[in-house]
Design a protein around this motif. Structure first.
Motif, PDB file in Angstrom:
ATOM      1  N   VAL A  34      -1.134   2.502  -7.453  1.00  0.00           N
ATOM      2  CA  VAL A  34      -1.532   3.683  -6.697  1.00  0.00           C
ATOM      3  C   VAL A  34      -1.550   4.892  -7.628  1.00  0.00           C
ATOM      4  O   VAL A  34      -0.635   5.098  -8.407  1.00  0.00           O
ATOM      5  CB  VAL A  34      -0.571   3.922  -5.509  1.00  0.00           C
ATOM      6  N   LEU A  35      -2.619   5.686  -7.517  1.00  0.00           N
ATOM      7  CA  LEU A  35      -2.784   6.863  -8.364  1.00  0.00           C
ATOM      8  C   LEU A  35      -2.464   8.132  -7.591  1.00  0.00           C
ATOM      9  O   LEU A  35      -2.698   8.211  -6.389  1.00  0.00           O
ATOM     10  CB  LEU A  35      -4.223   6.940  -8.868  1.00  0.00           C
ATOM     11  N   GLN A  36      -1.965   9.108  -8.310  1.00  0.00           N
ATOM     12  CA  GLN A  36      -1.747  10.431  -7.733  1.00  0.00           C
ATOM     13  C   GLN A  36      -2.783  11.374  -8.324  1.00  0.00           C
ATOM     14  O   GLN A  36      -3.251  11.173  -9.452  1.00  0.00           O
ATOM     15  CB  GLN A  36      -0.342  10.929  -8.045  1.00  0.00           C
ATOM     16  N   ALA A  37      -3.149  12.394  -7.568  1.00  0.00           N
ATOM     17  CA  ALA A  37      -4.154  13.354  -8.033  1.00  0.00           C
ATOM     18  C   ALA A  37      -3.798  13.846  -9.433  1.00  0.00           C
ATOM     19  O   ALA A  37      -2.656  14.188  -9.713  1.00  0.00           O
ATOM     20  CB  ALA A  37      -4.251  14.521  -7.057  1.00  0.00           C
ATOM     21  N   GLY A  38      -4.799  13.821 -10.309  1.00  0.00           N
ATOM     22  CA  GLY A  38      -4.613  14.264 -11.683  1.00  0.00           C
ATOM     23  C   GLY A  38      -4.294  13.146 -12.668  1.00  0.00           C
ATOM     24  O   GLY A  38      -4.448  13.325 -13.869  1.00  0.00           O
ATOM     25  N   GLN A  39      -3.862  12.000 -12.168  1.00  0.00           N
ATOM     26  CA  GLN A  39      -3.551  10.873 -13.064  1.00  0.00           C
ATOM     27  C   GLN A  39      -4.825  10.256 -13.603  1.00  0.00           C
ATOM     28  O   GLN A  39      -5.808  10.111 -12.881  1.00  0.00           O
ATOM     29  CB  GLN A  39      -2.783   9.776 -12.341  1.00  0.00           C
ATOM     30  N   ARG A  40      -4.764   9.860 -14.875  1.00  0.00           N
ATOM     31  CA  ARG A  40      -5.872   9.139 -15.502  1.00  0.00           C
ATOM     32  C   ARG A  40      -5.393   7.739 -15.858  1.00  0.00           C
ATOM     33  O   ARG A  40      -4.247   7.556 -16.232  1.00  0.00           O
ATOM     34  CB  ARG A  40      -6.335   9.842 -16.772  1.00  0.00           C
TER      35      ARG A  40
END
Length: 146
Positions: A95-101
């Motif tokens: 799962v990604l969080q906003a801003g993660q690449r």
């Protein structure tokens, strides 16, 4: 019993990813190529993406992402990941969080223009050049869009 409390303490001190799923970790080029062959099956692209929004489990809405660069295959410039509520806390989903690449493998999901991404374990293996190169070769022509 004397050793049970320290053992349990050590278990809960492990990073959450280690508790979430059990991943195979190898540096053997033969194993990495075999794993990559499986990972590339059905994939449409290997991309570096950035999350624009967070996953919302209450709405079962996946993260909105934008593609930073395409390492292999083809992918749209932006899209929403296909997600559904996880069956348990022991999920291997990344799962990604906003801003993660992150560099991920994209697979088509049910529905037009919808994609799902590779698992946490696969993403950890993508850090190994032998695995990444074999995935790139398995997906198809290695053209980079930047």
């Amino acid at each position: 019993m004397k050793h049970a409390i320290p053992a349990l303490t050590a278990l809960f001190a492990l990073p959450s990813a280690a508790l979430a799923c059990s991943c195979m970790n190898t540096d053997d080029p033969v194993q990495l190529r075999e794993l990559a062959k499986d990972a590339a099956r059905g994939a449409v692209a290997l991309v570096e993406l950035e999350a624009v929004s967070d996953y919302d489990p209450m709405k079962e809405a996946g993260e909105k992402v934008r593609v930073i660069r395409t390492l292999s295959g083809t992918a749209p410039e932006s899209f929403q990941l296909s997600r559904r509520r996880f069956a348990s806390g022991a999920s291997c989903d990344d799962v990604l969080q906003a801003g993660q690449r992150r560099v991920v493998i994209l697979y088509p999901a049910a529905g037009s223009g919808s994609y799902r991404v590779s698992s946490l374990c696969t993403n950890l293996l993508l850090e190994k050049p032998a695995f990444r190169d074999a995935v790139t070769a398995g997906i198809g022509s290695a053209g980079e869009r930047g």
